[in-house]
Write a protein that holds these residues in place. Structure first.
Motif, PDB file in Angstrom:
ATOM      1  N   GLY A  44      64.875  36.122  26.185  1.00 26.90           N
ATOM      2  CA  GLY A  44      64.222  37.602  26.388  1.00 26.90           C
ATOM      3  C   GLY A  44      64.427  37.974  27.882  1.00 26.90           C
ATOM      4  O   GLY A  44      63.411  38.761  28.421  1.00 26.90           O
ATOM      5  N   LYS A  45      65.567  37.654  28.562  1.00 28.59           N
ATOM      6  CA  LYS A  45      65.767  38.146  29.871  1.00 28.59           C
ATOM      7  C   LYS A  45      66.025  39.593  29.737  1.00 28.59           C
ATOM      8  O   LYS A  45      65.360  40.272  30.605  1.00 28.59           O
ATOM      9  N   THR A  46      67.053  40.142  28.993  1.00 25.37           N
ATOM     10  CA  THR A  46      67.176  41.621  28.967  1.00 25.37           C
ATOM     11  C   THR A  46      65.987  42.360  28.423  1.00 25.37           C
ATOM     12  O   THR A  46      65.491  43.563  29.038  1.00 25.37           O
ATOM     13  N   ALA A  47      65.317  41.797  27.566  1.00 25.53           N
ATOM     14  CA  ALA A  47      63.958  42.551  27.133  1.00 25.53           C
ATOM     15  C   ALA A  47      62.978  42.386  28.098  1.00 25.53           C
ATOM     16  O   ALA A  47      62.382  43.551  28.268  1.00 25.53           O
ATOM     17  N   ARG A  77      72.092  48.187  27.191  1.00 27.91           N
ATOM     18  CA  ARG A  77      70.665  48.208  26.792  1.00 27.91           C
ATOM     19  C   ARG A  77      69.817  48.694  28.163  1.00 27.91           C
ATOM     20  O   ARG A  77      68.828  49.236  28.066  1.00 27.91           O
ATOM     21  N   GLU A 119      70.947  39.374  35.863  1.00 29.86           N
ATOM     22  CA  GLU A 119      70.744  38.654  34.581  1.00 29.86           C
ATOM     23  C   GLU A 119      71.941  37.757  34.340  1.00 29.86           C
ATOM     24  O   GLU A 119      72.847  37.963  33.958  1.00 29.86           O
ATOM     25  N   ASP A 169      53.354  36.844  22.702  1.00 32.80           N
ATOM     26  CA  ASP A 169      52.889  37.202  21.278  1.00 32.80           C
ATOM     27  C   ASP A 169      53.134  36.543  20.072  1.00 32.80           C
ATOM     28  O   ASP A 169      52.389  36.781  19.001  1.00 32.80           O
ATOM     29  N   ALA A 199      57.217  40.645  26.165  1.00 29.97           N
ATOM     30  CA  ALA A 199      57.974  42.002  26.564  1.00 29.97           C
ATOM     31  C   ALA A 199      57.681  43.036  25.214  1.00 29.97           C
ATOM     32  O   ALA A 199      58.063  44.059  25.524  1.00 29.97           O
TER      33      ALA A 199
HETATM   34  N1  LIG Z   1      58.299  38.913  19.686  1.00 27.76           N
HETATM   35  C1  LIG Z   1      58.896  38.988  20.937  1.00 27.76           C
HETATM   36  N2  LIG Z   1      60.342  39.040  20.844  1.00 27.76           N
HETATM   37  C2  LIG Z   1      61.178  39.169  21.721  1.00 27.76           C
HETATM   38  C3  LIG Z   1      60.432  39.167  23.141  1.00 27.76           C
HETATM   39  N3  LIG Z   1      61.423  39.345  24.179  1.00 27.76           N
HETATM   40  C4  LIG Z   1      62.640  39.228  23.582  1.00 27.76           C
HETATM   41  N4  LIG Z   1      62.398  39.141  22.227  1.00 27.76           N
HETATM   42  C5  LIG Z   1      63.535  39.189  21.077  1.00 27.76           C
HETATM   43  O1  LIG Z   1      64.108  38.069  21.259  1.00 27.76           O
HETATM   44  C6  LIG Z   1      65.626  38.287  21.270  1.00 27.76           C
HETATM   45  C7  LIG Z   1      66.405  37.960  22.356  1.00 27.76           C
HETATM   46  O2  LIG Z   1      65.958  38.875  23.380  1.00 27.76           O
HETATM   47  P1  LIG Z   1      66.956  39.277  24.677  1.00 27.76           P
HETATM   48  O3  LIG Z   1      66.348  40.220  25.555  1.00 27.76           O
HETATM   49  O4  LIG Z   1      68.378  39.691  24.141  1.00 27.76           O
HETATM   50  O5  LIG Z   1      67.251  37.864  25.188  1.00 27.76           O
HETATM   51  P2  LIG Z   1      68.249  37.496  26.472  1.00 27.76           P
HETATM   52  O6  LIG Z   1      67.944  36.318  27.109  1.00 27.76           O
HETATM   53  O7  LIG Z   1      68.496  38.644  27.111  1.00 27.76           O
HETATM   54  O8  LIG Z   1      69.481  37.001  25.554  1.00 27.76           O
HETATM   55  P3  LIG Z   1      71.289  36.667  26.139  1.00 27.76           P
HETATM   56  O9  LIG Z   1      71.433  37.820  27.163  1.00 27.76           O
HETATM   57  O10 LIG Z   1      71.910  36.554  25.081  1.00 27.76           O
HETATM   58  O11 LIG Z   1      71.096  35.373  26.862  1.00 27.76           O
HETATM   59  C8  LIG Z   1      65.711  39.921  20.672  1.00 27.76           C
HETATM   60  O12 LIG Z   1      65.687  39.652  19.386  1.00 27.76           O
HETATM   61  C9  LIG Z   1      64.410  40.184  21.337  1.00 27.76           C
HETATM   62  O13 LIG Z   1      63.883  41.441  20.608  1.00 27.76           O
HETATM   63  C10 LIG Z   1      58.913  39.358  23.322  1.00 27.76           C
HETATM   64  O14 LIG Z   1      58.356  39.156  24.415  1.00 27.76           O
HETATM   65  N5  LIG Z   1      58.368  38.840  21.853  1.00 27.76           N
END
Ligand SMILES: Nc1nc2c(ncn2[C@@H]2O[C@H](COP(=O)(O)OP(=O)(O)OP(=O)(O)O)[C@@H](O)[C@H]2O)c(=O)[nH]1
Ligand SMILES: [Mg+2]
Length: 219
Positions: A44-47, A77, A119, A169, A199
């Motif tokens: 969830g780093k990008t989120a 994004r 990130e 959540d 997020a």
């Molecule tokens: N329910 C929920 N889903 C989340 C949350 N944060 C992220 N997600 C979901 O988790 C998945 C991965 O989120 P990203 O933000 O792409 O994760 P990341 O860490 O950036 O992924 P990489 O860059 O590939 O390592 C996506 O489907 C998001 O929608 C959150 O707080 N709650």
């Protein structure tokens, strides 16, 4: 006369150290604070960064350096969230190097003090022991990864100046003991602040945004 082989080794580590020092000097000259987000793929780093773009608007100038093995998906994004962004592609590299970060910093279109987030490549191990000139490593751990990760991958959680526990959540839908992950984090690193964040809903985000604004430059 027998041929004598002289082995020559390249001092990669000290090369990295030199680039980290150069990055620190550049950051200091420009008044930027570098924050290195490290966590598993999909944690969830990008989120989190997308949400922070809103939470920090009007409070601090921000930019993001994305590091992935391939694609510019995360950079797109972040651009969609309105922040200046550049993307480092690491290919088969499991973390971003200080040299690549230094280059990306040199090209950032920012004037004045700012928070610059990296990130890192999704990985709980390799980025944890690499100095990229950051003021703080921040561990991003989602509740879907299991309560035991701080115990199994202690390097990151020891090095982290803060831990963000994401996707809270989802807790009502999981068999997950929050107290277990908090105890594991305390066991590995008793001092680090832990922010529980969604997020999706924005819960817990303001306290983390406040903390980010307190991070000073590295010593
Ligand atoms: N329910 C929920 N889903 C989340 C949350 N944060 C992220 N997600 C979901 O988790 C998945 C991965 O989120 P990203 O933000 O792409 O994760 P990341 O860490 O950036 O992924 P990489 O860059 O590939 O390592 C996506 O489907 C998001 O929608 C959150 O707080 N709650
Ligand atoms: Mg991402």
């Amino acid at each position: 006369m027998p041929t004598e082989i002289i082995r020559v080794y390249r001092d990669v580590l000290s090369d990295d150290r030199r680039w980290a020092q150069a990055a620190r000097a550049l950051l200091q000259a420009r008044g930027w604070i570098l924050l290195n987000l490290i966590g598993s793929p999909g944690s969830g780093k990008t989120a989190l960064l997308e949400k922070l773009a809103g939470a920090l608007r009007d409070r601090a100038a921000c930019a993001v350096i994305e590091a992935d093995c391939a694609t510019t998906r995360d950079a797109e994004r972040i651009r969609g969230a309105g922040l200046p962004v550049s993307q480092i592609l690491t290919g088969d590299g499991c973390h971003v190097t200080a040299a690549a970060v230094h280059q990306a910093l040199s090209d950032l279109p920012l004037a004045g003090p700012a928070l610059v987030f990296v990130e890192n490549v999704g990985n709980l191990v390799c980025p944890a022991s690499c100095d990229i000139g950051e003021a703080a490593k921040i561990a991003v751990l989602s509740v879907t990864e299991g309560e035991d990760k701080p115990l199994k991958y202690p390097i990151l959680f020891r090095a982290a100046r803060a831990v963000v526990l994401t996707k809270t959540d989802l807790l009502p839908h999981l068999r997950y003991r929050l107290e277990d992950v908090l105890a594991a984090l305390r066991q590995v690193n008793g001092a680090t602040p832990i922010f529980q964040i969604s997020a999706k809903t924005g819960a817990g985000l303001p306290a983390f945004a406040d903390w980010l604004l307190t991070v000073g430059p590295p010593e």
